[in-house]
Write an enzyme that holds these catalytic residues in place. Sequence first.
Site, PDB file in Angstrom:
ATOM      1  N   SER A  83       0.861  -1.187   0.000  1.00  0.00           N
ATOM      2  CA  SER A  83       0.000   0.000   0.000  1.00  0.00           C
ATOM      3  C   SER A  83       0.900   1.240   0.000  1.00  0.00           C
ATOM      4  CB  SER A  83      -0.845  -0.003   1.272  1.00  0.00           C
ATOM      5  OG  SER A  83      -1.553   1.203   1.420  1.00  0.00           O
ATOM      6  N   TYR A  90      -1.982  -0.388  10.624  1.00  0.00           N
ATOM      7  CA  TYR A  90      -2.034  -0.753   9.195  1.00  0.00           C
ATOM      8  C   TYR A  90      -0.705  -0.400   8.523  1.00  0.00           C
ATOM      9  CZ  TYR A  90      -3.825  -1.038   4.383  1.00  0.00           C
ATOM     10  OH  TYR A  90      -4.022  -1.375   3.053  1.00  0.00           O
ATOM     11  N   ALA A 129       2.212  -0.037   9.933  1.00  0.00           N
ATOM     12  CA  ALA A 129       3.271  -0.935  10.428  1.00  0.00           C
ATOM     13  C   ALA A 129       3.204  -2.271   9.684  1.00  0.00           C
ATOM     14  CB  ALA A 129       3.120  -1.137  11.931  1.00  0.00           C
ATOM     15  N   SER A 130       1.991  -2.772   9.469  1.00  0.00           N
ATOM     16  CA  SER A 130       1.865  -4.071   8.787  1.00  0.00           C
ATOM     17  C   SER A 130       2.326  -3.968   7.333  1.00  0.00           C
ATOM     18  CB  SER A 130       0.423  -4.589   8.867  1.00  0.00           C
ATOM     19  OG  SER A 130      -0.451  -3.863   8.017  1.00  0.00           O
ATOM     20  N   LYS A 131       1.988  -2.861   6.669  1.00  0.00           N
ATOM     21  CA  LYS A 131       2.336  -2.741   5.242  1.00  0.00           C
ATOM     22  C   LYS A 131       3.816  -2.364   5.046  1.00  0.00           C
ATOM     23  CE  LYS A 131      -1.686  -3.845   3.410  1.00  0.00           C
ATOM     24  NZ  LYS A 131      -1.858  -5.071   2.611  1.00  0.00           N
TER      25      LYS A 131
HETATM   26  N1  LIG Z   1      -8.652  -0.484  -1.205  1.00  0.00           N
HETATM   27  C1  LIG Z   1      -7.580   0.284  -1.093  1.00  0.00           C
HETATM   28  O1  LIG Z   1      -7.655   1.512  -1.220  1.00  0.00           O
HETATM   29  C2  LIG Z   1      -6.233  -0.333  -0.830  1.00  0.00           C
HETATM   30  C3  LIG Z   1      -5.101   0.477  -1.030  1.00  0.00           C
HETATM   31  C4  LIG Z   1      -3.838  -0.063  -0.819  1.00  0.00           C
HETATM   32  C5  LIG Z   1      -3.699  -1.382  -0.443  1.00  0.00           C
HETATM   33  N2  LIG Z   1      -4.810  -2.147  -0.252  1.00  0.00           N
HETATM   34  C6  LIG Z   1      -4.580  -3.552   0.117  1.00  0.00           C
HETATM   35  O2  LIG Z   1      -4.958  -4.358  -0.975  1.00  0.00           O
HETATM   36  C7  LIG Z   1      -5.493  -5.603  -0.523  1.00  0.00           C
HETATM   37  C8  LIG Z   1      -6.890  -5.799  -1.075  1.00  0.00           C
HETATM   38  O3  LIG Z   1      -7.708  -4.728  -0.628  1.00  0.00           O
HETATM   39  P1  LIG Z   1      -9.238  -4.587  -1.081  1.00  0.00           P
HETATM   40  O4  LIG Z   1      -9.522  -3.136  -1.091  1.00  0.00           O
HETATM   41  O5  LIG Z   1      -9.470  -5.421  -2.276  1.00  0.00           O
HETATM   42  O6  LIG Z   1      -9.947  -5.213   0.222  1.00  0.00           O
HETATM   43  P2  LIG Z   1     -11.353  -5.948   0.418  1.00  0.00           P
HETATM   44  O7  LIG Z   1     -11.764  -5.664   1.820  1.00  0.00           O
HETATM   45  O8  LIG Z   1     -12.294  -5.603  -0.684  1.00  0.00           O
HETATM   46  O9  LIG Z   1     -10.954  -7.497   0.277  1.00  0.00           O
HETATM   47  C9  LIG Z   1     -10.132  -8.132   1.222  1.00  0.00           C
HETATM   48  C10 LIG Z   1     -10.413  -9.639   1.188  1.00  0.00           C
HETATM   49  O10 LIG Z   1      -9.538 -10.256   2.144  1.00  0.00           O
HETATM   50  C11 LIG Z   1     -10.266 -11.306   2.765  1.00  0.00           C
HETATM   51  N3  LIG Z   1      -9.651 -11.662   4.055  1.00  0.00           N
HETATM   52  C12 LIG Z   1      -9.545 -10.881   5.165  1.00  0.00           C
HETATM   53  N4  LIG Z   1      -8.953 -11.579   6.154  1.00  0.00           N
HETATM   54  C13 LIG Z   1      -8.676 -12.821   5.662  1.00  0.00           C
HETATM   55  C14 LIG Z   1      -8.066 -13.989   6.203  1.00  0.00           C
HETATM   56  N5  LIG Z   1      -7.629 -14.047   7.466  1.00  0.00           N
HETATM   57  N6  LIG Z   1      -7.941 -15.075   5.407  1.00  0.00           N
HETATM   58  C15 LIG Z   1      -8.395 -15.046   4.128  1.00  0.00           C
HETATM   59  N7  LIG Z   1      -8.987 -13.970   3.560  1.00  0.00           N
HETATM   60  C16 LIG Z   1      -9.120 -12.863   4.327  1.00  0.00           C
HETATM   61  C17 LIG Z   1     -11.680 -10.744   2.924  1.00  0.00           C
HETATM   62  O11 LIG Z   1     -12.628 -11.778   3.142  1.00  0.00           O
HETATM   63  C18 LIG Z   1     -11.856 -10.016   1.595  1.00  0.00           C
HETATM   64  O12 LIG Z   1     -12.423 -10.869   0.630  1.00  0.00           O
HETATM   65  C19 LIG Z   1      -5.430  -5.541   0.998  1.00  0.00           C
HETATM   66  O13 LIG Z   1      -4.241  -6.170   1.427  1.00  0.00           O
HETATM   67  C20 LIG Z   1      -5.384  -4.053   1.286  1.00  0.00           C
HETATM   68  O14 LIG Z   1      -4.751  -3.788   2.521  1.00  0.00           O
HETATM   69  C21 LIG Z   1      -6.062  -1.649  -0.423  1.00  0.00           C
END
Ligand SMILES: NC(=O)c1ccc[n+]([C@@H]2O[C@H](COP(=O)([O-])OP(=O)(O)OC[C@H]3O[C@@H](n4cnc5c(N)ncnc54)[C@H](O)[C@@H]3O)[C@@H](O)[C@H]2O)c1
Length: 261
Positions: free
Chosen positions: A144, A157, A159-161
């Site tokens: 991210s 968040y 810290a994790s990323k």
């Molecule tokens: N949406 C954003 O703006 C954004 C920006 C930067 C990074 N991200 C990262 O991109 C990735 C996808 O984000 P998104 O927006 O598609 O999120 P989202 O919430 O739409 O989808 C996340 C999915 O992860 C699954 N999940 C959560 N915990 C789980 C577990 N323990 N085991 C298996 N599945 C699990 C959920 O069921 C869900 O289907 C994430 O890692 C997020 O941190 C998102």
Amino acid sequence: MNTEKLTGKVIVITGAASGMGAAMAKDFSAREAKVAILDMNEEKAQEVIKEIEAAGGVATFYKTDITNKTQIETAASDVEEKFGPITSWVNSAGVSKMLPFLDCDEELWDLTMNVNLKGTFLCCQVAIDKMLKNGGGTILNMSSLSGKKASSWQTIYCASKFGVQGLTQSIAKEFADKNIRVNSICPGIVHTEMWDRLKYEYAKKRDLDPEEVLPYFKKNIPMHKLVDLQDVIQAAIFLLTDCSSYLTGQSINLVGGEWMD
Ligand SMILES: NC(=O)c1ccc[n+]([C@@H]2O[C@H](COP(=O)([O-])OP(=O)(O)OC[C@H]3O[C@@H](n4cnc5c(N)ncnc54)[C@H](O)[C@@H]3O)[C@@H](O)[C@H]2O)c1
């Protein structure tokens, strides 16, 4: 638009019941990859599978908690029995919550670190174990902009990323001479289900109406638009295929000019 086919690829995508993972699963299967979805949300994952199959694609689902190594290993072995050697693995499962630092408790720390960092670590281990036996492969970790840039109310968040960045770079170095490439994508704001939830929390932070949150971001991003799912898909295809054959341990910022490092 990249028209690259993914014929012959077997791609595992975690978190593909929703958001970016689901978008990649649908797109990759349309390009003839065989796709395995690992997610905890069975109902939404089955909807994605139905859509893929209706379009003539090949996909399978494993109800998997990515914080549980045994579940990941079982799913990965089954994928290989069904589809053949895993060629690529995308770690998109993640969680995010915005809270003032002093309101964050240990439970939120454990959940966020367990899913975003430990889950990515465990999936990379399982993927690499398979890829070493298969003669190589590509891994893509969803980091991210918060993996590079500090953000108040997102301490855990971030810290994790930031951790995902270190993990990606270290694994990339260790397996660079084993034909395994590991890279990450660092998106800014992508309008997925995650932001349908986060906009209420961000609205509190900035004292905005929740419906003003995404327009507020657009105004402040140099390109004045959010990350499109197609931007994520195109970057992912680049990183997962030979288009990026000399690239490992790198991250692509999808941020519309907001951050340059
Ligand atoms: N949406 C954003 O703006 C954004 C920006 C930067 C990074 N991200 C990262 O991109 C990735 C996808 O984000 P998104 O927006 O598609 O999120 P989202 O919430 O739409 O989808 C996340 C999915 O992860 C699954 N999940 C959560 N915990 C789980 C577990 N323990 N085991 C298996 N599945 C699990 C959920 O069921 C869900 O289907 C994430 O890692 C997020 O941190 C998102």
